[in-house]
Motif scaffolding. Structure first.
Motif, PDB file in Angstrom:
ATOM      1  N   GLN A 197       0.829  -1.201   0.000  1.00 12.45           N
ATOM      2  CA  GLN A 197       0.000   0.000   0.000  1.00 12.45           C
ATOM      3  C   GLN A 197       0.866   1.255   0.000  1.00 12.45           C
ATOM      4  O   GLN A 197       0.548   2.239  -0.689  1.00 12.45           O
ATOM      5  N   GLN A 198       1.966   1.232   0.763  1.00 11.61           N
ATOM      6  CA  GLN A 198       2.865   2.382   0.764  1.00 11.61           C
ATOM      7  C   GLN A 198       3.447   2.612  -0.631  1.00 11.61           C
ATOM      8  O   GLN A 198       3.571   3.751  -1.076  1.00 11.61           O
ATOM      9  N   ASP A 201       0.739   4.139  -2.827  1.00 11.70           N
ATOM     10  CA  ASP A 201       0.515   5.539  -2.478  1.00 11.70           C
ATOM     11  C   ASP A 201       1.645   6.428  -2.990  1.00 11.70           C
ATOM     12  O   ASP A 201       1.419   7.597  -3.338  1.00 11.70           O
TER      13      ASP A 201
END
Length: 455
Positions: A197-198, A201
């Motif tokens: 997810q990082q 993003d």
């Protein structure tokens, strides 16, 4: 001795175009990378990781000698040592997130992974990732105090990731490489979920994730002893495929040509070309039957991700309390690890990462047409501006629809469209690979959303 023969060879080499010499040098580098990983280094690292007693996600974090806190600090220090030896070429940091309210993490717990980024020189936002899992467990997944050596599952994967960083940090690449020691795998794949997810993003363009989970066992519970094969698990259709994309795939194909499947084919070809006495077995499944690994969170977000591991597992040495029962010894202890085999699978990772990172970006926006025609035409986007000089051209691949690997190919030059005359679209599957000035190829990209590696 400088003979007439060596003199002639020197003249011929000097007469070769500079590009041909450069191609030979890149191939030599890949062969050197395949030979470089050290079984002794991997043994030393596994011994150190085992020495922390347990690396359970919920275990001790303050001690300098026991628990997952001590383990992750040691891993970070090792990456920093590797970075110091290459003049600061690695960006070393923690990837963290707080997890709570989960079946295996009921109370708020910081899940801390360690990552080291080796930035590419021409396309630094294009990434390939190699990972292993820090944490270990015994029979009761919630038992965070008992000794859980986790020598093969998965100190071997972390040791392999560290060793790959030692080897590849001696080179410069076009794309970026991430070396990741992920936490929280046994409790629910949380380290991978956090990092994936990082990365999304942050806008990372991830082209490959090579998750290494158990790369050191050669003696299977089935009685087979084998140090010459490895499995690469690769899922089919994307987990985030839309309904519209699924409808299109129904009529055009692609269920066996996801980017993950073509990544597995790529690794298989790398083994054939550069590895000695190692045969890769692509397994067309997300993971072992009804099981999971840390590549899955990346698959869930649509990234190409595979699991690399041993072919023959020994279940008495996985997720077991240390004990002897009815004459059977249970537990994941270091005596069950074949360090030379772990080095061999580390080499497979290292040369795959190097090839992927020296290659240009896989072709983007690949399309195909040829219905009711004798000819098949493929087209794709021009190379990214930062990689235009890197790209020598493109190579079209095709195979019969029931074949598992690419069978036919044609180099077509630096164009963005090409027609294969008298090759009927109905009878084959097709794809396109980018080729660098050094002759290094990207994975093959199947046309349409089903096969796209993204931009």
């Amino acid at each position: 001795m400088f003979t007439a023969r060596t003199y002639l060879a020197a003249l011929l080499l000097a007469a070769l175009p500079a590009q041909a010499q450069q191609n030979d040098n890149k191939q030599q580098m890949l062969h050197a990378i395949a030979e470089a990983p050290s079984a002794d280094n991997i043994k030393r690292d596994i011994e150190k990781l085992v020495s922390f007693g347990t690396r359970h996600t919920l275990s001790e974090t303050e001690s300098d000698t026991r628990g997952i806190g001590a383990a992750r600090r040691w891993i970070k220090a090792e990456f920093e040592k590797i970075s110091a030896e290459c003049g600061g070429c690695l960006e070393v940091s923690y990837s963290t997130g707080v997890i709570s309210g989960e079946a295996r993490i009921p109370n708020a717990t910081e899940v801390v992974s360690v990552i080291a980024i080796q930035r590419g020189k021409t396309d630094p936002n294009r990434f390939v990732i190699m990972s292993g899992d820090i944490d270990s467990r015994v029979s009761d997944v919630m038992d965070f105090t008992s000794d859980a050596p986790g020598a093969n599952d998965n100190a071997s994967g972390v040791a392999g990731t560290l060793e790959a960083a030692r080897v590849l940090s001696k080179y410069q690449f076009n794309g970026s490489i991430v070396y990741a020691a992920l936490a929280g795998e046994e409790q629910g794949l949380f380290g991978g979920k956090i990092l994936a997810q990082q990365a999304k993003d942050a806008g990372w363009r991830i082209k490959a994730v090579l998750n290494n989970d158990m790369i050191g066992n050669t003696a299977g519970i089935n009685g087979v002893v084998d140090n010459t094969t490895a499995r690469v698990f690769a899922e089919g259709t994307r987990a985030n495929e839309t309904e519209a994309e699924a409808r299109s795939r129904r009529f055009t194909g692609g269920e066996n040509d996801s980017p993950t499947r073509n990544l597995a084919r790529y690794i298989d070809l790398i083994a054939d070309n550069y590895m000695t006495n190692l045969d890769v077995m692509p397994v067309y499944r997300l993971d072992r039957f009804a099981r999971g690994g840390h590549h899955r969170p990346f698959n869930d977000l649509g990234y190409p991700a595979v699991r690399i591991m041993e072919t023959n597992e020994h279940y008495d040495r996985q997720h077991q309390d240390l004990r002897t029962e009815n004459g059977i010894v249970y537990g994941d202890t270091i005596d069950g690890v074949d360090f030379a085999y772990a080095a061999k699978l580390t080499a497979l990772n290292a040369v795959s990462l190097a090839s992927l990172s020296w290659a240009p970006n896989p072709p983007a926006d690949v399309t195909i047409k040829g219905a009711v025609s004798a000819n098949t035409t493929l087209s794709w986007a021009a190379p990214l501006p930062q990689e235009d000089k890197l790209v020598k051209g493109y190579k079209i691949y095709w195979r019969y629809t029931d074949a598992s690997a690419w069978q036919f190919s044609r180099e077509v030059g630096k164009v963005t469209e090409f027609t294969l005359e008298n090759v009927v679209i109905d009878n084959y599957f097709f794809g396109v690979a980018s080729v660098s000035q050094d002759g290094i190829e990207s994975p093959v990209v199947f046309p349409g959303a089903a096969g796209s590696f993204g931009n």
